[in-house]
Design a protein around this motif. Sequence first.
Motif, mmCIF file in Angstrom:
data_model
loop_
_atom_site.group_PDB
_atom_site.id
_atom_site.type_symbol
_atom_site.label_atom_id
_atom_site.label_comp_id
_atom_site.label_asym_id
_atom_site.label_seq_id
_atom_site.Cartn_x
_atom_site.Cartn_y
_atom_site.Cartn_z
ATOM 1 N N ILE A 15 1.268 2.280 0.577
ATOM 2 C CA ILE A 15 1.795 3.043 1.709
ATOM 3 C C ILE A 15 3.186 2.559 2.102
ATOM 4 C CG2 ILE A 15 1.430 3.561 4.165
ATOM 5 C CD1 ILE A 15 -1.598 3.424 3.550
ATOM 6 N N ASN A 16 3.409 1.266 1.974
ATOM 7 C CA ASN A 16 4.691 0.670 2.351
ATOM 8 C C ASN A 16 5.701 0.657 1.213
ATOM 9 O OD1 ASN A 16 4.100 -0.016 5.097
ATOM 10 N ND2 ASN A 16 2.773 -1.662 4.339
ATOM 11 N N ASN A 17 5.328 1.336 0.071
ATOM 12 C CA ASN A 17 6.235 1.443 -1.079
ATOM 13 C C ASN A 17 6.637 0.094 -1.662
ATOM 14 O OD1 ASN A 17 6.381 4.300 -1.055
ATOM 15 N ND2 ASN A 17 7.826 4.188 0.675
ATOM 16 N N VAL A 18 5.723 -0.870 -1.641
ATOM 17 C CA VAL A 18 6.012 -2.169 -2.243
ATOM 18 C C VAL A 18 4.983 -2.521 -3.314
ATOM 19 C CG1 VAL A 18 7.222 -3.088 -0.223
ATOM 20 C CG2 VAL A 18 4.729 -3.374 -0.416
ATOM 21 N N ALA A 19 4.137 -1.559 -3.692
ATOM 22 C CA ALA A 19 3.110 -1.813 -4.709
ATOM 23 C C ALA A 19 3.729 -1.821 -6.096
ATOM 24 C CB ALA A 19 2.022 -0.740 -4.630
ATOM 25 N N THR A 20 3.109 -2.587 -6.995
ATOM 26 C CA THR A 20 3.562 -2.589 -8.381
ATOM 27 C C THR A 20 3.143 -1.276 -9.052
ATOM 28 O OG1 THR A 20 1.526 -3.575 -9.245
ATOM 29 C CG2 THR A 20 3.255 -5.086 -8.488
ATOM 30 N N LYS A 21 3.654 -1.051 -10.265
ATOM 31 C CA LYS A 21 3.314 0.155 -10.993
ATOM 32 C C LYS A 21 1.812 0.249 -11.245
ATOM 33 C CE LYS A 21 4.423 2.706 -15.223
ATOM 34 N NZ LYS A 21 5.234 2.711 -16.490
ATOM 35 N N ASP A 22 1.198 -0.884 -11.632
ATOM 36 C CA ASP A 22 -0.241 -0.895 -11.905
ATOM 37 C C ASP A 22 -1.039 -0.665 -10.636
ATOM 38 O OD1 ASP A 22 -2.532 -1.460 -13.737
ATOM 39 O OD2 ASP A 22 -2.839 -3.125 -12.333
ATOM 40 N N GLU A 23 -0.594 -1.247 -9.522
ATOM 41 C CA GLU A 23 -1.302 -1.057 -8.248
ATOM 42 C C GLU A 23 -1.210 0.396 -7.789
ATOM 43 O OE1 GLU A 23 -0.745 -5.562 -6.353
ATOM 44 O OE2 GLU A 23 0.781 -4.017 -6.034
ATOM 45 N N LYS A 24 -0.037 1.016 -7.983
ATOM 46 C CA LYS A 24 0.110 2.431 -7.636
ATOM 47 C C LYS A 24 -0.838 3.287 -8.464
ATOM 48 C CE LYS A 24 4.955 2.264 -6.141
ATOM 49 N NZ LYS A 24 6.338 2.688 -6.451
ATOM 50 N N ASP A 32 -13.438 -4.986 -1.870
ATOM 51 C CA ASP A 32 -12.867 -4.040 -0.924
ATOM 52 C C ASP A 32 -11.624 -4.581 -0.251
ATOM 53 O OD1 ASP A 32 -15.191 -4.637 1.823
ATOM 54 O OD2 ASP A 32 -14.457 -5.953 0.245
ATOM 55 N N LYS A 33 -11.581 -5.896 0.030
ATOM 56 C CA LYS A 33 -10.408 -6.487 0.680
ATOM 57 C C LYS A 33 -9.178 -6.365 -0.207
ATOM 58 C CE LYS A 33 -12.808 -9.814 3.660
ATOM 59 N NZ LYS A 33 -12.978 -11.243 3.995
ATOM 60 N N HIS A 34 -9.384 -6.576 -1.507
ATOM 61 C CA HIS A 34 -8.243 -6.495 -2.431
ATOM 62 C C HIS A 34 -7.738 -5.061 -2.525
ATOM 63 C CE1 HIS A 34 -5.528 -7.384 -5.620
ATOM 64 N NE2 HIS A 34 -6.167 -6.612 -6.490
ATOM 65 N N PHE A 35 -8.671 -4.106 -2.576
ATOM 66 C CA PHE A 35 -8.237 -2.703 -2.637
ATOM 67 C C PHE A 35 -7.451 -2.325 -1.397
ATOM 68 C CE2 PHE A 35 -8.029 1.619 -3.662
ATOM 69 C CZ PHE A 35 -8.292 2.338 -2.505
ATOM 70 N N ILE A 36 -7.936 -2.702 -0.232
ATOM 71 C CA ILE A 36 -7.222 -2.394 1.014
ATOM 72 C C ILE A 36 -5.833 -3.008 0.988
ATOM 73 C CG2 ILE A 36 -7.228 -2.744 3.516
ATOM 74 C CD1 ILE A 36 -10.320 -2.698 3.329
ATOM 75 N N HIS A 37 -5.745 -4.209 0.429
ATOM 76 C CA HIS A 37 -4.450 -4.902 0.341
ATOM 77 C C HIS A 37 -3.459 -4.110 -0.500
ATOM 78 C CE1 HIS A 37 -1.504 -8.080 -0.082
ATOM 79 N NE2 HIS A 37 -1.628 -8.021 -1.404
ATOM 80 N N ILE A 38 -3.897 -3.654 -1.682
ATOM 81 C CA ILE A 38 -2.946 -2.939 -2.538
ATOM 82 C C ILE A 38 -2.678 -1.533 -1.998
ATOM 83 C CG2 ILE A 38 -3.594 -4.261 -4.580
ATOM 84 C CD1 ILE A 38 -5.125 -1.858 -5.602
ATOM 85 N N ALA A 39 -3.651 -0.955 -1.274
ATOM 86 C CA ALA A 39 -3.422 0.349 -0.662
ATOM 87 C C ALA A 39 -2.368 0.254 0.437
ATOM 88 C CB ALA A 39 -4.723 0.913 -0.114
ATOM 89 N N LYS A 40 -2.404 -0.833 1.189
ATOM 90 C CA LYS A 40 -1.357 -1.051 2.199
ATOM 91 C C LYS A 40 0.008 -1.178 1.539
ATOM 92 C CE LYS A 40 -4.379 -3.555 5.426
ATOM 93 N NZ LYS A 40 -4.660 -4.883 6.008
#
Length: 310
Positions: free
Chosen positions: A14-23, A3-11
């Motif tokens: 939201i901040n438009n800094v996620a990778t393509k795979d994370e999005k 869950d911590k990792h998911f919250i991290h990539i979700a943040k």
Amino acid sequence: MKDKHFIHIAKKYINNVATKDEKRQVDNFYDAMQEKHKSIPINLSFRKERKIKNAIDSVIHKKAHPFNYKNLSIAASILLIIGITFSYSLLSINPTTIKTQMGERREVLLPDSSRVFLNSNSSITYHDNFTDERHITLTGEAFFKVTKNLKKPFIISSNNTETKVLGTSFNINATNNNKTIVSVNTGKVLVRSKVSPKNKVILTKNQQVTFLNQTPIILNNTNSDDLIAWTKNIIVLNNETLENTAKILENWYNVSIEFKDEKTKQETITGKFNNETLKNVMKSIELLKDLKIDYLTPNHIIIRKNQKKN
């Protein structure tokens, strides 16, 4: 995924800094939640939107960030899962499993229009986003007719092997946990060990490979029509041991077959049975191998040596 990792990539999303795979992962989670009618706010008043946004701000420590509708729903989802156990199965979309019983064979149409012919006592599992990632887990035996898509390979996991194709037809027999047999009817496939990826082989029409303990031990030419005869209700036995023949017949007719001595199991038989009844098949085996076959019940069969009369 924790869950911590998911919250991290979700943040990050939201901040438009996620990778393509994370999005993609966050989008999949959002879509799954929407489809399953989870408690994600859909029709929100301005006051509720501001309340949720302020709550998100307090979590991600970033004020006055512009939210679009989808990001707001995703952010709300983050709040819902903070502090509870989060399973990767939610993120990767719920799987679909199709299973046949003993004595049952079934044709399955997949979301990409590929076809799977499931043999008795077999199953396939795939995720709802199948048209994006064509990945199937197979238990038992199946014949595949794969719709061609050069951009999205079709991958089947069976036991500890992986078969990769772009568009072809082939058979996989993984009824034995320690052995996987892949044979090609048309096209080309790549088969490799999931444990030792360097152990791999490319097959074309009328070729077959047997993986035993992750190593391709047999590569030979064969008759592809015989390999898929079971899809037409034909049993083909090619120098098959009686032990393996019994397993085939048990799945095919939903019966139990017992041997009274071990040596009989290792005798071999060759034959073809086209939509025959169980009694006809057993009678043929009895005559061909000079055996004695008894029925304790219609579904419980005993095979023993034929006692010669003096």
